[in-house]
Design a protein around this motif. Sequence first.
Motif, PDB file in Angstrom:
ATOM      1  N   UNK A 246     -14.320 -31.216   3.406  1.00  8.97           N
ATOM      2  CA  UNK A 246     -13.302 -30.184   3.233  1.00  8.97           C
ATOM      3  C   UNK A 246     -12.778 -29.642   4.551  1.00  8.97           C
ATOM      4  N   UNK A 247     -13.340 -30.102   5.678  1.00 11.17           N
ATOM      5  CA  UNK A 247     -13.025 -29.533   6.985  1.00 11.17           C
ATOM      6  C   UNK A 247     -11.889 -30.287   7.662  1.00 11.17           C
ATOM      7  N   UNK A 248     -11.018 -29.534   8.311  1.00 12.85           N
ATOM      8  CA  UNK A 248      -9.884 -30.116   9.031  1.00 12.85           C
ATOM      9  C   UNK A 248     -10.349 -30.899  10.254  1.00 12.85           C
ATOM     10  N   UNK A 249      -9.476 -31.762  10.758  1.00 17.80           N
ATOM     11  CA  UNK A 249      -9.767 -32.482  11.997  1.00 17.80           C
ATOM     12  C   UNK A 249     -10.048 -31.484  13.126  1.00 17.80           C
ATOM     13  N   UNK A 250     -11.150 -31.735  13.831  1.00 16.84           N
ATOM     14  CA  UNK A 250     -11.623 -30.858  14.908  1.00 16.84           C
ATOM     15  C   UNK A 250     -12.019 -29.469  14.406  1.00 16.84           C
ATOM     16  N   UNK A 251     -12.273 -29.366  13.105  1.00 20.54           N
ATOM     17  CA  UNK A 251     -12.755 -28.108  12.549  1.00 20.54           C
ATOM     18  C   UNK A 251     -14.256 -27.950  12.719  1.00 20.54           C
ATOM     19  N   UNK A 252     -14.779 -26.846  12.203  1.00 19.60           N
ATOM     20  CA  UNK A 252     -16.192 -26.499  12.395  1.00 19.60           C
ATOM     21  C   UNK A 252     -16.855 -26.162  11.075  1.00 19.60           C
ATOM     22  N   UNK A 253     -18.094 -26.628  10.913  1.00 16.62           N
ATOM     23  CA  UNK A 253     -18.949 -26.215   9.808  1.00 16.62           C
ATOM     24  C   UNK A 253     -20.096 -25.408  10.399  1.00 16.62           C
ATOM     25  N   UNK A 254     -20.125 -24.104  10.119  1.00 19.55           N
ATOM     26  CA  UNK A 254     -21.241 -23.266  10.549  1.00 19.55           C
ATOM     27  C   UNK A 254     -22.339 -23.376   9.507  1.00 19.55           C
TER      28      UNK A 254
ATOM     29  N   UNK B  15     -21.112 -39.050   5.078  1.00 16.08           N
ATOM     30  CA  UNK B  15     -20.571 -38.074   6.029  1.00 16.08           C
ATOM     31  C   UNK B  15     -19.623 -38.751   7.007  1.00 16.08           C
ATOM     32  N   UNK B  16     -18.907 -39.757   6.498  1.00 19.52           N
ATOM     33  CA  UNK B  16     -17.942 -40.442   7.347  1.00 19.52           C
ATOM     34  C   UNK B  16     -16.891 -39.485   7.894  1.00 19.52           C
ATOM     35  N   UNK B  17     -16.564 -38.442   7.091  1.00 22.55           N
ATOM     36  CA  UNK B  17     -15.581 -37.453   7.554  1.00 22.55           C
ATOM     37  C   UNK B  17     -16.073 -36.732   8.801  1.00 22.55           C
ATOM     38  N   UNK B  18     -17.390 -36.641   8.968  1.00 21.63           N
ATOM     39  CA  UNK B  18     -17.972 -36.005  10.155  1.00 21.63           C
ATOM     40  C   UNK B  18     -17.507 -36.731  11.424  1.00 21.63           C
ATOM     41  N   UNK B  19     -17.458 -38.063  11.353  1.00 19.26           N
ATOM     42  CA  UNK B  19     -17.059 -38.863  12.510  1.00 19.26           C
ATOM     43  C   UNK B  19     -15.543 -38.973  12.628  1.00 19.26           C
ATOM     44  N   UNK B  20     -14.879 -39.286  11.526  1.00 23.53           N
ATOM     45  CA  UNK B  20     -13.446 -39.540  11.593  1.00 23.53           C
ATOM     46  C   UNK B  20     -12.626 -38.267  11.798  1.00 23.53           C
ATOM     47  N   UNK B  21     -13.144 -37.119  11.336  1.00 20.78           N
ATOM     48  CA  UNK B  21     -12.423 -35.851  11.492  1.00 20.78           C
ATOM     49  C   UNK B  21     -12.909 -35.059  12.699  1.00 20.78           C
ATOM     50  N   UNK B  22     -13.864 -35.611  13.452  1.00 23.98           N
ATOM     51  CA  UNK B  22     -14.392 -34.928  14.644  1.00 23.98           C
ATOM     52  C   UNK B  22     -14.883 -33.522  14.307  1.00 23.98           C
ATOM     53  N   UNK B  23     -15.586 -33.429  13.190  1.00 24.68           N
ATOM     54  CA  UNK B  23     -16.092 -32.138  12.722  1.00 24.68           C
ATOM     55  C   UNK B  23     -17.293 -31.717  13.562  1.00 24.68           C
ATOM     56  N   UNK B  24     -17.324 -30.454  13.948  1.00 21.65           N
ATOM     57  CA  UNK B  24     -18.467 -29.888  14.662  1.00 21.65           C
ATOM     58  C   UNK B  24     -19.400 -29.212  13.670  1.00 21.65           C
ATOM     59  N   UNK B  25     -20.658 -29.669  13.630  1.00 18.88           N
ATOM     60  CA  UNK B  25     -21.680 -28.994  12.838  1.00 18.88           C
ATOM     61  C   UNK B  25     -22.412 -28.020  13.754  1.00 18.88           C
ATOM     62  N   UNK B  26     -22.449 -26.755  13.367  1.00 16.39           N
ATOM     63  CA  UNK B  26     -23.056 -25.743  14.226  1.00 16.39           C
ATOM     64  C   UNK B  26     -24.153 -24.990  13.463  1.00 16.39           C
ATOM     65  N   UNK B  27     -25.406 -25.465  13.534  1.00 16.76           N
ATOM     66  CA  UNK B  27     -26.505 -24.685  12.970  1.00 16.76           C
ATOM     67  C   UNK B  27     -26.658 -23.384  13.757  1.00 16.76           C
ATOM     68  N   UNK B  28     -27.089 -22.333  13.098  1.00 16.89           N
ATOM     69  CA  UNK B  28     -27.197 -21.061  13.811  1.00 16.89           C
ATOM     70  C   UNK B  28     -28.336 -20.218  13.277  1.00 16.89           C
TER      71      UNK B  28
END
Length: 343
Positions: free
Chosen positions: A250-258, A272-285
């Motif tokens: 659901x995340x935009x290209x170069x978007x972030x998942x907190x 999680x192919x979208x993780x690679x192709x959309x350059x999604x940043x996963x940010x555990x916190x």
Amino acid sequence: MKSYHVKNGGGLASLIIKEHDIPAPGPHEVLLRVQAASFNYRESLILRGTYPLPVKEPDVIPLADGAGEIVATGPGVTRAKPGDRIVVNSLVKWLDGPFVGWEEYGTQLSGTLDGLLTEYIVLSEETVLPIPEHLSYEEAATLPVAAVTAWNALTGIRPPQPGETILTLGSGGVSLFALQFAKSFGTHVIATTSSADKVERLKKLGADEVINTRSIPNWHEAVRELTGGRGADLVVENTNPGTLEQSIKATAISGQVSVVGWIPSNVSTMDISAFYFNLVTLRPLMTGSRAQFLAMNHFIAHHGLRPVIDSIFPFDDARAAYQYYEEARPFGKIVISQRPIPM
């Protein structure tokens, strides 16, 4: 003074009340008369013995969230004085900057230290903060974990910008705070829920669109549709129950998942192919620092925000509060108050 105690993995049957002498504050410490405390999901995990971080043995005073009044101070205290209304930062050593390590910043209330389901507690002056003036003790007691986590999830890299799309999942404490904060930043907020009766409540709280995940199980597709195919700029992902795959999609290209909580163990089997192709940043916190808490409180005061509270229980009914938290599906925080509760 009285305090409640639970055993890690002991279930609700282990909840007991004990009598203690009122402690005296030492150098750079304050004595807090606790007025209210509130629940987080971690308290359920401690009852089940599944909380992944250390828990004090043989038992611990539960509830990491709380607020109250300073009644005494030890030598050298400069950050508080008797009579101050304060709220407590649950990660007591994380004052500012990035989270650099568990030994440095991982000490936490209702974990390695006793929590706030007690009448009095001694704390370092470094971990107490003033309550926004418009909030009650009960409202302030909801802030330390859920609100600070939501604030960190939204602002830890940079503040959301007006016009961006924020996606929040469900109606847990972090999600409701994230929704309120995101709207106050001027963003477009999409929320999800699996309960039809919560759709309108989320809209009244500020959600621009709400997706019912029971009727739309592939809800990431609905997020894409609502954003013209682009996706959300930031997703506040709670990993419960295993929503990470759809959040990434659901995340935009170069978007972030907190990522709030713990990344599921089945992540290796996800698409999680979208993780690679959309350059999604996963940010555990982790929750957040005192500096983040202070910034959040200023924001809350400026915008006049109020936490969503589902129910308030008296101190003597702590067991009933636990049962309600475990069995109900609350919309908002569950609070235990030591003040008279209006009928």
